[in-house]
Enzyme design. Structure first.
Site, PDB file in Angstrom:
ATOM      1  N   SER A 208       0.965  -1.286  -0.387  1.00 51.31           N
ATOM      2  CA  SER A 208       0.273   0.216   0.384  1.00 51.31           C
ATOM      3  C   SER A 208       0.631   1.337   0.027  1.00 51.31           C
ATOM      4  O   SER A 208       2.024   1.212   0.502  1.00 51.31           O
ATOM      5  CB  SER A 208      -0.749  -0.019   0.819  1.00 51.31           C
ATOM      6  OG  SER A 208      -1.411   1.200   1.428  1.00 51.31           O
ATOM      7  N   GLU A 210       0.200   3.791   1.873  1.00 52.69           N
ATOM      8  CA  GLU A 210       0.079   4.374   3.124  1.00 52.69           C
ATOM      9  C   GLU A 210       1.995   3.573   3.520  1.00 52.69           C
ATOM     10  O   GLU A 210       1.992   4.356   4.648  1.00 52.69           O
ATOM     11  CB  GLU A 210      -0.938   3.730   4.460  1.00 52.69           C
ATOM     12  CG  GLU A 210      -2.412   4.279   3.755  1.00 52.69           C
ATOM     13  CD  GLU A 210      -2.431   5.079   4.162  1.00 52.69           C
ATOM     14  OE1 GLU A 210      -1.802   5.691   5.150  1.00 52.69           O
ATOM     15  OE2 GLU A 210      -3.342   6.203   3.724  1.00 52.69           O
ATOM     16  N   TYR A 232      -2.100   0.602  10.736  1.00 48.02           N
ATOM     17  CA  TYR A 232      -1.703  -0.545   8.700  1.00 48.02           C
ATOM     18  C   TYR A 232      -1.188  -0.089   7.617  1.00 48.02           C
ATOM     19  O   TYR A 232      -0.481  -1.136   7.478  1.00 48.02           O
ATOM     20  CB  TYR A 232      -3.347   0.505   8.842  1.00 48.02           C
ATOM     21  CG  TYR A 232      -3.057  -0.262   7.359  1.00 48.02           C
ATOM     22  CD1 TYR A 232      -4.277  -1.239   6.582  1.00 48.02           C
ATOM     23  CD2 TYR A 232      -3.443   0.978   5.970  1.00 48.02           C
ATOM     24  CE1 TYR A 232      -4.292  -2.097   5.152  1.00 48.02           C
ATOM     25  CE2 TYR A 232      -2.904   0.435   4.624  1.00 48.02           C
ATOM     26  CZ  TYR A 232      -3.784  -1.036   4.902  1.00 48.02           C
ATOM     27  OH  TYR A 232      -3.801  -1.018   2.917  1.00 48.02           O
ATOM     28  N   THR A 273     -13.772   8.346   0.157  1.00 48.84           N
ATOM     29  CA  THR A 273     -14.729   8.182  -0.984  1.00 48.84           C
ATOM     30  C   THR A 273     -16.379   8.329  -1.151  1.00 48.84           C
ATOM     31  O   THR A 273     -16.803   8.784  -2.313  1.00 48.84           O
ATOM     32  CB  THR A 273     -13.900   7.651  -2.549  1.00 48.84           C
ATOM     33  OG1 THR A 273     -13.496   6.839  -1.983  1.00 48.84           O
ATOM     34  CG2 THR A 273     -12.233   8.173  -2.298  1.00 48.84           C
ATOM     35  N   ARG A 274     -16.579   7.066  -1.095  1.00 46.04           N
ATOM     36  CA  ARG A 274     -17.568   6.206  -0.657  1.00 46.04           C
ATOM     37  C   ARG A 274     -18.900   6.884   0.066  1.00 46.04           C
ATOM     38  O   ARG A 274     -19.828   7.093   0.066  1.00 46.04           O
ATOM     39  CB  ARG A 274     -17.745   4.736  -0.476  1.00 46.04           C
ATOM     40  CG  ARG A 274     -19.109   4.039  -0.431  1.00 46.04           C
ATOM     41  CD  ARG A 274     -19.332   4.136  -2.233  1.00 46.04           C
ATOM     42  NE  ARG A 274     -21.044   3.606  -2.357  1.00 46.04           N
ATOM     43  CZ  ARG A 274     -21.446   2.047  -1.817  1.00 46.04           C
ATOM     44  NH1 ARG A 274     -20.327   1.286  -1.599  1.00 46.04           N
ATOM     45  NH2 ARG A 274     -22.606   2.434  -1.906  1.00 46.04           N
TER      46      ARG A 274
END
Length: 413
Positions: A208, A210, A232, A273-274
């Site tokens: 990721s 991240e 994460y 976003t969602r």
């Protein structure tokens, strides 16, 4: 000759040698349940390395045992004996957006695809099955290595795509230990399970952006140092380095895709976003009157999940394993995303959006933007959905779910 006869042979040799199933399991690095599966003939294929381990432990000639199992020699590739030529893939994290898009893509490519699910009554399983009717499920848990070995023995995959993780960054702050166990150590458990069962299986690890965290350079590449800013992020970094180490130490075909943010109408509602596109649809439908978000300033490199799964597959088709950044090469703030999302519905975001510090991260990643030059050059990959089209796709999907249409003045480009 075949695996039924192989099971009978190792059972007879084990009993003759006075070795228990538990002791044999310890010596060959499998679970006791796996030994039982082999002895009952329920496993259809065995790796050359594991076959030789059985032979050495039980004092059987490896050539003889290979012929009993239906192979010409202990070095035969089990995949070459499968008969139908169809490739098999195992996907962890099958219930997430990436899992469903990847399964659809692989089925269209002619693969037999298994999705790994945790437990017998996964609430998302039915929805995933409706999206990908050809998909088959197998039980497994990234917290339990014996279940991973069993899943690999049952499915005998040519390719494993490890997408499973606790992937919602804010949740990783609330459950950091569990995040480390699943997102970090889960990678090692799967790699070890592969090494024990069939180290020739090709492995994809979902790394990721991240991991870059407090970025050291702009844009970020495969060589940019990691400086993760969340549980994460550092769990993903652990899994990434585990993949690199297994590749370099054991010669396994193990790749990491360093994917930047990728979205779709299938993204979970907990993601910003969602949350935005669903909020727009609910506001148009009259079901809510404001949308409360966290920090609107962070910048992200957003792409379409359906594009990014093509890159995952392409990585495992190369002659040599390597790591690749997959990104759009453009960055936008969360405010920009909200602006475009509301514009699709003919609304001004400033009339509805409120920022609340309670949704801020303890340590924010302020800027992410990647370059996929290596993936473009080596894999022939490039994105097909740009940022405006992605936002529109997601808003229109959520409007359709609410049974409403965009209002007057809706953006038409």
């Amino acid at each position: 000759m075949g695996m039924k006869e192989f099971g009978n042979a190792i059972r007879a040799a084990r009993i003759k040698a006075g070795i228990s199933q538990k002791l044999l399991a310890e010596r060959v690095g499998l679970s006791r349940e796996s030994i039982s599966n082999y002895e009952r003939g329920e496993v259809q294929v065995i790796s050359p390395a594991l076959l030789e381990m059985f032979a050495a432990t039980l004092g059987i000639d490896a050539q003889t045992l290979a012929r009993v199992a239906g192979y010409l020699s202990p070095g035969d590739d089990p995949a070459a004996n499968s008969g139908d030529g169809m490739k098999t893939a195992l996907i962890t994290g099958i219930t997430g957006q990436d899992g469903t898009y990847l399964a659809e893509f692989l089925v269209a490519k002619g693969y037999k695809v298994y999705g790994m699910v945790r437990g017998q009554h996964n609430p998302k399983q039915e929805a995933v099955q409706s999206l990908v009717p050809a998909l088959e499920f197998v039980e497994g848990d990234l917290l339990d290595q014996s279940s991973l070995i069993a899943a690999l023995e049952i499915t005998q995959p040519d390719e494993v795509y490890n997408l499973g993780a606790i992937s919602f960054v804010p949740l990783s702050w609330k459950q950091p230990v569990l995040t480390g166990e699943v997102t970090g150590l889960g990678v090692v458990r799967m790699l070890e399970a592969l090494r024990m069962t069939n180290p020739r299986t090709r492995f994809y690890q979902a790394s990721s952006s991240e991991m870059f965290g407090r970025v050291r350079e702009v844009p970020q590449t495969e060589l940019t140092p990691f400086a993760p800013r969340s549980p994460y992020g550092f769990a993903k970094a652990y899994g990434h380095y585990a993949t690199v180490n297994y590749r370099e130490s054991y010669g396994m075909f193990a790749c990491s895709g360093i994917l930047f943010n990728h979205e779709s109408p299938r993204r979970g509602l907990e993601f910003s976003t969602r949350k935005i596109t669903n909020g727009v649809a609910r506001i148009v439908a009259g079901k809510q009157h404001e949308l409360v978000l966290g920090d609107l300033r962070p910048q992200r490199d957003w792409g379409f999940a359906g594009d990014y799964v093509r890159a995952m597959w392409a990585m495992l088709q190369q002659e040599e394993a390597d790591d690749y950044v997959v990104a759009s090469g453009a960055t936008h703030t969360i405010e920009e995303f909200a602006t475009r999302a509301f514009a699709v519905a003919g609304l001004d975001w400033r009339d509805y959006v409120r920022s609340d510090p309670k949704f801020y991260r303890p340590a924010e990643v302020n800027l992410l933007i990647g370059t996929a030059a290596k993936a473009e050059r080596a894999l022939g990959w490039e994105p097909t959905v740009d940022f405006p089209a992605l936002v529109r796709m997601m808003v229109e999907a959520d409007l359709a779910k609410e049974g409403v249409a965009a209002g007057v003045g809706a953006e038409t480009v």
